[in-house]
Scaffold this motif. Structure first.
Motif, PDB file in Angstrom:
ATOM      1  N   MET A  45       4.206   3.833  -8.787  1.00 37.30           N
ATOM      2  CA  MET A  45       3.557   3.128  -7.683  1.00 37.30           C
ATOM      3  C   MET A  45       2.108   3.588  -7.510  1.00 37.30           C
ATOM      4  SD  MET A  45       6.571   2.607  -4.817  1.00 37.30           S
ATOM      5  CE  MET A  45       7.341   4.231  -4.930  1.00 37.30           C
ATOM      6  N   LEU A  46       1.852   4.865  -7.773  1.00 39.96           N
ATOM      7  CA  LEU A  46       0.471   5.364  -7.746  1.00 39.96           C
ATOM      8  C   LEU A  46      -0.361   4.707  -8.840  1.00 39.96           C
ATOM      9  CD1 LEU A  46       0.431   9.224  -7.107  1.00 39.96           C
ATOM     10  CD2 LEU A  46      -0.824   7.467  -5.866  1.00 39.96           C
ATOM     11  N   ALA A  47       0.229   4.541 -10.011  1.00 38.93           N
ATOM     12  CA  ALA A  47      -0.484   3.912 -11.121  1.00 38.93           C
ATOM     13  C   ALA A  47      -0.841   2.470 -10.775  1.00 38.93           C
ATOM     14  CB  ALA A  47       0.373   3.964 -12.386  1.00 38.93           C
ATOM     15  N   LEU A  48       0.072   1.769 -10.136  1.00 35.11           N
ATOM     16  CA  LEU A  48      -0.171   0.372  -9.778  1.00 35.11           C
ATOM     17  C   LEU A  48      -1.210   0.231  -8.669  1.00 35.11           C
ATOM     18  CD1 LEU A  48       3.523  -0.890  -9.825  1.00 35.11           C
ATOM     19  CD2 LEU A  48       1.734  -1.498 -11.464  1.00 35.11           C
ATOM     20  N   ALA A  49      -1.452   1.295  -7.919  1.00 38.01           N
ATOM     21  CA  ALA A  49      -2.399   1.217  -6.796  1.00 38.01           C
ATOM     22  C   ALA A  49      -3.798   0.847  -7.256  1.00 38.01           C
ATOM     23  CB  ALA A  49      -2.426   2.550  -6.047  1.00 38.01           C
ATOM     24  N   GLN A  50      -4.176   1.238  -8.482  1.00 41.29           N
ATOM     25  CA  GLN A  50      -5.538   0.937  -8.946  1.00 41.29           C
ATOM     26  C   GLN A  50      -5.757  -0.556  -9.150  1.00 41.29           C
ATOM     27  OE1 GLN A  50      -6.275   1.979 -13.326  1.00 41.29           O
ATOM     28  NE2 GLN A  50      -4.432   3.158 -12.869  1.00 41.29           N
ATOM     29  N   ILE A  51      -4.679  -1.340  -9.241  1.00 42.94           N
ATOM     30  CA  ILE A  51      -4.825  -2.790  -9.364  1.00 42.94           C
ATOM     31  C   ILE A  51      -5.298  -3.388  -8.047  1.00 42.94           C
ATOM     32  CG2 ILE A  51      -3.566  -4.938  -9.819  1.00 42.94           C
ATOM     33  CD1 ILE A  51      -1.782  -3.414 -11.723  1.00 42.94           C
ATOM     34  N   ASP A  52      -4.938  -2.752  -6.946  1.00 40.49           N
ATOM     35  CA  ASP A  52      -5.308  -3.224  -5.610  1.00 40.49           C
ATOM     36  C   ASP A  52      -6.723  -2.743  -5.268  1.00 40.49           C
ATOM     37  OD1 ASP A  52      -5.314  -4.217  -3.037  1.00 40.49           O
ATOM     38  OD2 ASP A  52      -3.912  -2.726  -2.241  1.00 40.49           O
ATOM     39  N   GLU A  53      -7.704  -3.318  -5.929  1.00 35.05           N
ATOM     40  CA  GLU A  53      -9.087  -2.855  -5.782  1.00 35.05           C
ATOM     41  C   GLU A  53      -9.621  -3.043  -4.363  1.00 35.05           C
ATOM     42  OE1 GLU A  53     -11.165  -5.049  -8.736  1.00 35.05           O
ATOM     43  OE2 GLU A  53     -10.340  -3.895 -10.427  1.00 35.05           O
ATOM     44  N   GLN A  54      -9.128  -4.046  -3.662  1.00 32.35           N
ATOM     45  CA  GLN A  54      -9.578  -4.303  -2.297  1.00 32.35           C
ATOM     46  C   GLN A  54      -8.777  -3.516  -1.262  1.00 32.35           C
ATOM     47  OE1 GLN A  54     -12.213  -6.211  -1.746  1.00 32.35           O
ATOM     48  NE2 GLN A  54     -12.441  -6.783  -3.897  1.00 32.35           N
ATOM     49  N   GLN A  55      -7.796  -2.749  -1.724  1.00 28.81           N
ATOM     50  CA  GLN A  55      -6.930  -1.957  -0.838  1.00 28.81           C
ATOM     51  C   GLN A  55      -6.284  -2.827   0.242  1.00 28.81           C
ATOM     52  OE1 GLN A  55     -10.279   1.199  -0.580  1.00 28.81           O
ATOM     53  NE2 GLN A  55      -8.418   2.353  -0.096  1.00 28.81           N
ATOM     54  N   VAL A  56      -5.702  -3.924  -0.223  1.00 29.08           N
ATOM     55  CA  VAL A  56      -5.039  -4.855   0.683  1.00 29.08           C
ATOM     56  C   VAL A  56      -3.746  -4.248   1.226  1.00 29.08           C
ATOM     57  CG1 VAL A  56      -3.923  -7.117   0.854  1.00 29.08           C
ATOM     58  CG2 VAL A  56      -6.057  -6.859  -0.457  1.00 29.08           C
ATOM     59  N   ARG A  57      -3.000  -3.596   0.357  1.00 26.66           N
ATOM     60  CA  ARG A  57      -1.731  -3.004   0.782  1.00 26.66           C
ATOM     61  C   ARG A  57      -1.979  -1.790   1.678  1.00 26.66           C
ATOM     62  NH1 ARG A  57       2.697  -4.897  -1.855  1.00 26.66           N
ATOM     63  NH2 ARG A  57       2.320  -6.160  -3.720  1.00 26.66           N
ATOM     64  N   ARG A  58      -1.205  -1.702   2.724  1.00 29.84           N
ATOM     65  CA  ARG A  58      -1.407  -0.635   3.705  1.00 29.84           C
ATOM     66  C   ARG A  58      -1.230   0.742   3.091  1.00 29.84           C
ATOM     67  NH1 ARG A  58       2.315  -0.927   8.912  1.00 29.84           N
ATOM     68  NH2 ARG A  58       3.872  -0.539   7.293  1.00 29.84           N
ATOM     69  N   GLU A  59      -0.297   0.879   2.144  1.00 34.33           N
ATOM     70  CA  GLU A  59      -0.061   2.200   1.555  1.00 34.33           C
ATOM     71  C   GLU A  59      -1.208   2.661   0.654  1.00 34.33           C
ATOM     72  OE1 GLU A  59       2.483  -0.676  -1.046  1.00 34.33           O
ATOM     73  OE2 GLU A  59       1.771  -0.518   1.029  1.00 34.33           O
ATOM     74  N   HIS A  60      -2.166   1.763   0.405  1.00 40.79           N
ATOM     75  CA  HIS A  60      -3.317   2.129  -0.432  1.00 40.79           C
ATOM     76  C   HIS A  60      -4.561   2.454   0.398  1.00 40.79           C
ATOM     77  CE1 HIS A  60      -1.348  -0.528  -3.760  1.00 40.79           C
ATOM     78  NE2 HIS A  60      -0.734   0.644  -3.604  1.00 40.79           N
ATOM     79  N   ARG A  61      -4.443   2.426   1.704  1.00 46.68           N
ATOM     80  CA  ARG A  61      -5.604   2.728   2.549  1.00 46.68           C
ATOM     81  C   ARG A  61      -5.233   3.664   3.702  1.00 46.68           C
ATOM     82  NH1 ARG A  61      -4.671  -1.512   6.340  1.00 46.68           N
ATOM     83  NH2 ARG A  61      -3.671  -3.315   5.356  1.00 46.68           N
ATOM     84  N   GLU A  62      -4.372   4.603   3.402  1.00 46.55           N
ATOM     85  CA  GLU A  62      -4.011   5.590   4.411  1.00 46.55           C
ATOM     86  C   GLU A  62      -5.129   6.619   4.573  1.00 46.55           C
ATOM     87  OE1 GLU A  62      -0.254   7.335   3.552  1.00 46.55           O
ATOM     88  OE2 GLU A  62       0.851   5.442   3.705  1.00 46.55           O
TER      89      GLU A  62
END
Length: 259
Positions: A45-62
């Motif tokens: 899931m950490l590896a996939l976080a880099q795909i979310d460049e805009q940090q749309v998902r809440r778990e990627h902008r804590e």
């Protein structure tokens, strides 16, 4: 495999990236529920976080507990750390996430540097995370033009503080304390380059001897500055190894023959 396919599609800007990301995320979440103590799904899931460049998902902008770091997937990193403290891949995945954010390159690089320095400040002896600041500096070099990479003034920073301190700390508290089978070849090459570029030839020779005949593309492909010889950094690797071993044999009589 599913995660790597999603990442590859994203980097290539392929139309299938979104579908592959969703499939990989579902698989990781399912595995995390089935095997609560396994860190691998959390690393995925950490590896996939880099795909979310805009940090749309809440778990990627804590919000980070470290004030100098930007918002990011810190809860996911904490999840890995609870299950496998100081997991090397997890922390490298966070570095990749910080670079992939939709921010100016200078801002992303600064965040990667801050992250690497922060992690190295509390990583225990024997941890390969002590090398994270060196990876950040290599990434900075990779993003420069070839003429700047070959500039002696740019290379001088490897022999100055705090870079040299990070390299020596990694040498004494990681390389010298970890058994050979547990060392990553890529980590060894990053350390060898940092020591050679920092004019610590005896220590560099020891690392080159340990790595033996095993070569890696990085960091050499990112730091060599010769556009006339696009050899992927092979010439620089051979030069650094030759100079380090020659210096060590001349100035350190107890230094053994290269493996």
């Amino acid at each position: 495999m599913t995660v790597e396919r999603a990442l590859r599609a994203h980097h290539q800007r392929h139309a299938s990236a979104v579908v592959l990301e969703e499939a990989a995320r579902r698989a990781a979440l399912m595995a995390a529920r089935r095997m609560p103590q396994d860190p691998v799904p959390w690393v995925c899931m950490l590896a996939l976080a880099q795909i979310d460049e805009q940090q749309v998902r809440r778990e990627h902008r804590e919000v980070s507990t470290e004030p100098m770091l930007p918002n990011g997937p810190w809860g996911l990193l904490h999840g890995v750390n609870q299950r496998d403290p100081y997991n090397r891949e997890a922390f490298h995945r966070v570095s990749q996430f910080l670079l992939a954010r939709s921010a100016p390159p200078a801002v992303s690089l600064a965040a990667m540097f801050d992250f690497g320095r922060w992690v190295a400040s509390w990583s225990p002896a024997g941890s390969p995370l002590l090398l994270l600041p060196l990876y950040a500096l290599v990434e900075q070099c990779r993003q420069q033009d070839a003429w700047r990479r070959s500039d002696p003034l740019w290379r001088r920073q490897w022999a100055e503080e705090p870079t040299l301190t990070y390299a020596l700390k990694a040498f004494h508290h990681w390389f010298r304390q970890v058994e050979a089978p547990l060392r990553s070849v890529t980590d060894l090459h990053h350390l060898a380059y940092a020591l050679w570029a920092g004019h610590r030839f005896v220590e560099a020779a020891e690392v080159f001897t340990a790595v033996g005949a095993y070569a890696t593309r990085e960091p050499w492909a990112s730091v060599h500055g010769s556009s006339n010889h696009p050899d992927g950094g092979e010439a620089l690797l051979l030069r650094a190894r030759r100079e380090s071993l020659s210096f060590a044999r001349t100035h350190a009589p107890s230094f053994g023959p290269p493996s």
